[in-house]
Scaffold this motif. Structure first.
Motif, PDB file in Angstrom:
ATOM      1  N   PRO A   6       0.827  -1.214   0.000  1.00 15.69           N
ATOM      2  CA  PRO A   6       0.000   0.000   0.000  1.00 15.69           C
ATOM      3  C   PRO A   6       0.858   1.260   0.000  1.00 15.69           C
ATOM      4  O   PRO A   6       1.890   1.322   0.672  1.00 15.69           O
ATOM      5  CB  PRO A   6      -0.787  -0.122   1.310  1.00 15.69           C
ATOM      6  N   ARG A   7       0.436   2.243  -0.761  1.00 15.41           N
ATOM      7  CA  ARG A   7       1.065   3.565  -0.716  1.00 15.41           C
ATOM      8  C   ARG A   7       0.232   4.411   0.251  1.00 15.41           C
ATOM      9  O   ARG A   7      -0.733   5.054  -0.147  1.00 15.41           O
ATOM     10  CB  ARG A   7       1.145   4.182  -2.101  1.00 15.41           C
ATOM     11  N   ARG A   8       0.612   4.340   1.514  1.00 15.20           N
ATOM     12  CA  ARG A   8      -0.186   4.927   2.573  1.00 15.20           C
ATOM     13  C   ARG A   8       0.139   6.402   2.814  1.00 15.20           C
ATOM     14  O   ARG A   8       1.253   6.866   2.592  1.00 15.20           O
ATOM     15  CB  ARG A   8       0.054   4.181   3.891  1.00 15.20           C
ATOM     16  N   ALA A   9      -0.869   7.099   3.345  1.00 14.62           N
ATOM     17  CA  ALA A   9      -0.677   8.373   4.023  1.00 14.62           C
ATOM     18  C   ALA A   9      -1.428   8.279   5.336  1.00 14.62           C
ATOM     19  O   ALA A   9      -2.577   7.807   5.372  1.00 14.62           O
ATOM     20  CB  ALA A   9      -1.191   9.541   3.193  1.00 14.62           C
ATOM     21  N   LEU A  10      -0.780   8.683   6.422  1.00 16.93           N
ATOM     22  CA  LEU A  10      -1.447   8.747   7.720  1.00 16.93           C
ATOM     23  C   LEU A  10      -2.144  10.094   7.828  1.00 16.93           C
ATOM     24  O   LEU A  10      -1.520  11.148   7.666  1.00 16.93           O
ATOM     25  CB  LEU A  10      -0.427   8.596   8.844  1.00 16.93           C
ATOM     26  N   VAL A  11      -3.447  10.060   8.086  1.00 16.21           N
ATOM     27  CA  VAL A  11      -4.244  11.280   8.171  1.00 16.21           C
ATOM     28  C   VAL A  11      -4.654  11.491   9.621  1.00 16.21           C
ATOM     29  O   VAL A  11      -5.361  10.653  10.204  1.00 16.21           O
ATOM     30  CB  VAL A  11      -5.485  11.196   7.262  1.00 16.21           C
ATOM     31  N   VAL A  12      -4.212  12.589  10.205  1.00 17.11           N
ATOM     32  CA  VAL A  12      -4.457  12.897  11.616  1.00 17.11           C
ATOM     33  C   VAL A  12      -5.498  14.003  11.665  1.00 17.11           C
ATOM     34  O   VAL A  12      -5.207  15.177  11.427  1.00 17.11           O
ATOM     35  CB  VAL A  12      -3.152  13.323  12.306  1.00 17.11           C
ATOM     36  N   ILE A  13      -6.738  13.613  11.947  1.00 14.96           N
ATOM     37  CA  ILE A  13      -7.868  14.519  11.772  1.00 14.96           C
ATOM     38  C   ILE A  13      -8.227  15.246  13.071  1.00 14.96           C
ATOM     39  O   ILE A  13      -8.573  14.624  14.085  1.00 14.96           O
ATOM     40  CB  ILE A  13      -9.101  13.752  11.247  1.00 14.96           C
ATOM     41  N   ASP A  14      -8.117  16.567  13.051  1.00 14.61           N
ATOM     42  CA  ASP A  14      -8.706  17.458  14.064  1.00 14.61           C
ATOM     43  C   ASP A  14      -8.326  17.120  15.504  1.00 14.61           C
ATOM     44  O   ASP A  14      -9.183  17.149  16.398  1.00 14.61           O
ATOM     45  CB  ASP A  14     -10.230  17.459  13.933  1.00 14.61           C
ATOM     46  N   VAL A  15      -7.079  16.808  15.741  1.00 13.41           N
ATOM     47  CA  VAL A  15      -6.650  16.574  17.128  1.00 13.41           C
ATOM     48  C   VAL A  15      -6.344  17.946  17.733  1.00 13.41           C
ATOM     49  O   VAL A  15      -5.204  18.383  17.837  1.00 13.41           O
ATOM     50  CB  VAL A  15      -5.458  15.616  17.205  1.00 13.41           C
ATOM     51  N   GLN A  16      -7.416  18.624  18.095  1.00 14.13           N
ATOM     52  CA  GLN A  16      -7.364  20.005  18.568  1.00 14.13           C
ATOM     53  C   GLN A  16      -7.811  20.087  20.024  1.00 14.13           C
ATOM     54  O   GLN A  16      -8.500  19.191  20.531  1.00 14.13           O
ATOM     55  CB  GLN A  16      -8.242  20.879  17.664  1.00 14.13           C
ATOM     56  N   ASN A  17      -7.425  21.163  20.674  1.00 14.13           N
ATOM     57  CA  ASN A  17      -7.711  21.312  22.103  1.00 14.13           C
ATOM     58  C   ASN A  17      -9.198  21.281  22.426  1.00 14.13           C
ATOM     59  O   ASN A  17      -9.580  21.002  23.562  1.00 14.13           O
ATOM     60  CB  ASN A  17      -7.087  22.606  22.616  1.00 14.13           C
TER      61      ASN A  17
END
Length: 209
Positions: A6-17
Motif C-alpha cells: 500500500p502507498r499509505r498516508a497517515l491522516v491525523v484529523i482534528d486533534v485540537q484542544n
C-alpha cells in the motif's frame, strides 16, 4: 517489501484542544488519555517508515461556539503540533476532501491508502472514510487512535462507546479496514495491506448463518 505494498498516508484529523479537558466537545471513548498516545505512536511510526503524515485542523466561521481559529481550543494539541508533518490541511466541513487541496495532494503523491486517526469517529472521520472509499481509495481506521463523544437529541440518546463501536463495525463491513494501532504498525513494517470484511459475511455472522 512487495511491489504491491500500500502507498499509505497517515491522516491525523482534528486533534485540537477543543476535544480535550476544558474544550467544548470532550472526547469520551476511547478516552483521550489512551487515544492521544496512540495517535502520537502512529505519527512516529509513519515517520520512521517514510509514510507521509497529513495533519488536519478544523476552523469554524467567526462566531461559532467551537473551533475558532484564533482561540486556544481551536489550535492543534501540542502533541500533534510538535511532531513533523508532510502536509497541513485546514478545513471548514467534516470531510477532509471538501473545499481543500487534499485530493490533489494525494494524487500528486500517488497515495492509494488512507490510514485515518483523530476525531471524531462519527463525524469528520466518518465523512472522510466514506468519501475516500467512494473515490476509489483504500482506507484503514485505527480504532484505538480515534474517538467519539455521546449525543442526545430528538432521535434518541447514545453513548460514546456505542457510537464508536457501531461506526467501527460498519466501517469494517464495507468502507475501511479497522485495526488497532499496533496491528497497523505491524502491517506498515511488513508492507502488507489490512483486509476489511464485507457486508454479506458481516450480516451472516450476526444472524448465525
Amino acid at each position: 517489501m512487495s511491489q504491491n505494498a500500500p502507498r499509505r498516508a497517515l491522516v491525523v484529523i482534528d486533534v485540537q484542544n477543543e476535544y480535550f479537558e476544558g474544550g467544548g466537545l470532550p472526547i469520551e471513548y476511547p478516552p483521550v488519555e489512551s487515544s492521544l498516545p496512540k495517535i502520537a505512536q502512529a505519527m512516529d511510526a509513519a515517520r520512521t517508515a517514510g509514510v507521509p503524515v497529513v495533519v488536519v485542523q478544523h476552523h469554524a466561521p467567526k462566531g461559532a461556539p467551537v473551533f475558532q481559529a484564533d482561540a486556544f481550543h481551536g489550535q492543534l494539541h501540542p502533541e500533534i503540533a510538535q511532531r513533523p508533518r508532510d502536509h497541513l490541511v485546514t478545513k471548514a466541513f467534516p470531510s477532509v476532501f471538501t473545499g481543500t487541496d487534499f485530493a490533489d495532494w494525494l494524487a500528486r503523491h500517488e497515495i492509494d491508502t488512507l490510514s485515518v486517526t483523530g476525531y471524531m469517529t462519527h463525524n469528520c472521520d466518518a465523512s472522510t472514510v466514506f468519501e475516500a472509499m467512494h473515490r476509489g481509495l483504500n482506507v484503514e481506521f485505527l480504532s484505538d487512535a480515534t474517538g467519539a463523544l455521546p449525543y442526545e437529541n430528538a432521535a434518541g440518546r447514545v453513548s460514546a462507546e456505542e457510537i464508536h463501536r457501531v461506526f467501527s463495525v460498519v466501517f469494517h463491513s464495507n468502507f475501511a479496514a479497522v485495526a488497532t494501532t499496533d496491528a497497523w504498525i505491524a502491517a506498515l513494517k511488513s508492507g502488507t495491506a489490512i483486509e476489511k470484511d464485507n457486508v454479506v459475511m458481516s450480516n451472516r455472522r450476526a444472524r448465525g448463518v
